[in-house]
Design an enzyme around this catalytic site. Structure first.
Site, mmCIF file in Angstrom:
data_model
loop_
_atom_site.group_PDB
_atom_site.id
_atom_site.type_symbol
_atom_site.label_atom_id
_atom_site.label_comp_id
_atom_site.label_asym_id
_atom_site.label_seq_id
_atom_site.Cartn_x
_atom_site.Cartn_y
_atom_site.Cartn_z
ATOM 1 N N ARG A 98 12.047 40.548 33.134
ATOM 2 C CA ARG A 98 12.536 41.937 33.119
ATOM 3 C C ARG A 98 13.175 42.212 31.767
ATOM 4 O O ARG A 98 13.400 41.307 30.962
ATOM 5 C CB ARG A 98 13.548 42.174 34.257
ATOM 6 N N GLN A 130 25.773 38.459 34.743
ATOM 7 C CA GLN A 130 27.018 37.718 34.959
ATOM 8 C C GLN A 130 27.035 36.426 34.140
ATOM 9 O O GLN A 130 28.018 36.102 33.467
ATOM 10 C CB GLN A 130 27.190 37.372 36.450
ATOM 11 N N HIS A 167 19.456 49.976 33.407
ATOM 12 C CA HIS A 167 18.148 49.670 33.995
ATOM 13 C C HIS A 167 17.008 50.382 33.286
ATOM 14 O O HIS A 167 17.096 51.569 32.974
ATOM 15 C CB HIS A 167 18.141 50.068 35.473
ATOM 16 N N THR A 179 56.653 63.966 19.374
ATOM 17 C CA THR A 179 55.298 63.432 19.188
ATOM 18 C C THR A 179 54.689 64.011 17.909
ATOM 19 O O THR A 179 53.829 63.388 17.295
ATOM 20 C CB THR A 179 54.403 63.711 20.414
ATOM 21 N N LYS A 182 51.586 60.265 20.971
ATOM 22 C CA LYS A 182 50.562 61.221 20.523
ATOM 23 C C LYS A 182 49.220 60.520 20.592
ATOM 24 O O LYS A 182 49.063 59.417 20.061
ATOM 25 C CB LYS A 182 50.879 61.636 19.075
#
Ligand code: URC
Length: 308
Positions: free
Chosen positions: A181, A237, A265, A62, A16
């Site tokens: 940035r 990264q 962004h 369920t 479920k």
């Protein structure tokens, strides 16, 4: 038991999804605690005959699984973490039903936080926060265990100390290199504990909620760096890797960390017209926030396997 006809392979589970439950704990001092969970149960059980010949005699309904969530929530008379609740639930399914060989329990906790009035905690008032505590456990009949905790929706942003340079440039590349940035992401993290059997789960005072908060703090602190100077990020990264590495270094009972960190962004705004070439000239100040498309950066970082 009827097996599948030769040459057909059947792998199955049933359960479920998204059973919603909320639990209040009323302390003797008048202080209430509260949790709201969305629980998904999936059982691996010997009920092949249901699939193959329509014989439901070994199916745990369920609907019964859904009811069990409420029964087990009632049984948790003390404040319970999502991990502890998942284990409590999983143990029930694997021990009560002979045909159930494994239970997979996933829980997402809604981030209700105690409200503070004039700096003091309210006894029974809560407001909704942002990131969510999650868990995903598998319990096997004979006590084997896989236990993962996680965070969803941890939105982080820093306005500087981020850049992206030295990447592949080819005939399709237009992105300029930069050492300045915005860096914004919404972290989804999960980490697997080394406990691989029910008997390895530490008793109190080990607390999964406290560990969740500490892992979150290590992730956040590594993302931002020291208060004033911050820490330079050469890429999502690299920042992702350093965040996972910091968790593995700090917590020896974490076997691996998976991080998903979309690069959300914020586009520089430059506006010009034929008559006015510089209505708005971008000076690291006005941005167009976007959510799509976004970079998708994901990795799993684990400890080296010992060569013993
Ligand atoms: O940190 C980043 N990693 C990328 O892989 C990438 N790609 C891109 O266009 N911008 C960025 N930024």
């Amino acid at each position: 038991m009827t097996g599948p006809p030769k040459a057909l392979k059947l792998e199955q589970s049933h359960g479920k999804g998204s059973v919603r439950v909320a639990r209040v704990w009323r302390g003797s001092d008048g202080r209430h605690s509260f949790a709201e969970w969305s629980v998904s149960v999936s059982l691996i059980s010997d009920c092949l005959s249901a699939y193959i010949s329509g014989d439901n005699s070994s199916i745990v309904a369920t609907d019964t699984m859904k009811n069990t969530v409420y029964v087990k929530a009632k049984e948790c008379t003390e404040i319970t973490s999502v991990e502890e609740f998942a284990i409590h639930l999983g143990r029930h399914f694997t021990s009560f039903y002979p045909q159930v060989t494994a239970a997979i329990i996933k829980i997402v906790e809604k981030p209700w936080e105690r409200i503070h009035v004039d700096g003091l905690p309210h006894t029974h008032g809560f407001k909704l926060g942002s990131e969510r505590h999650t868990t995903d456990i598998t319990i096997y009949k004979h006590g084997g265990l896989r236990i993962t905790s996680g965070i969803e929706g941890l939105a982080l942003l820093k306005t500087t100390m981020s850049g992206f340079e030295g990447f592949v440039r080819d005939q399709y590349t237009i992105l300029p290199e930069t050492r300045e940035r915005m860096l914004a992401t919404e972290v989804t993290a999960s980490w697997r504990y080394t406990f691989d059997s029910l008997s390895m789960i530490p008793g109190k005072p080990y607390c999964f909620t406290e560990r969740y908060l500490n892992v979150k703090k290590v992730l956040v602190d590594t993302f931002f760096g020291p208060l004033k100077e911050g820490v330079y990020s050469p890429s999502v990264q690299n920042t992702l890797y350093l965040m996972a590495e910091a968790v593995l270094k700090r917590f020896s009972d974490v076997a691996f960390v998976q991080l998903k960190m979309p690069n959300i962004h914020f586009l520089p705004v430059n506006l010009s017209s034929k008559d006015n070439p510089s209505i708005v000239k971008f000076q690291d100040d006005v941005y167009l926030p976007t959510d799509q498309p976004h970079g998708t950066i994901e990795a799993t970082i684990s400890r080296p396997v010992s060569k013993m």
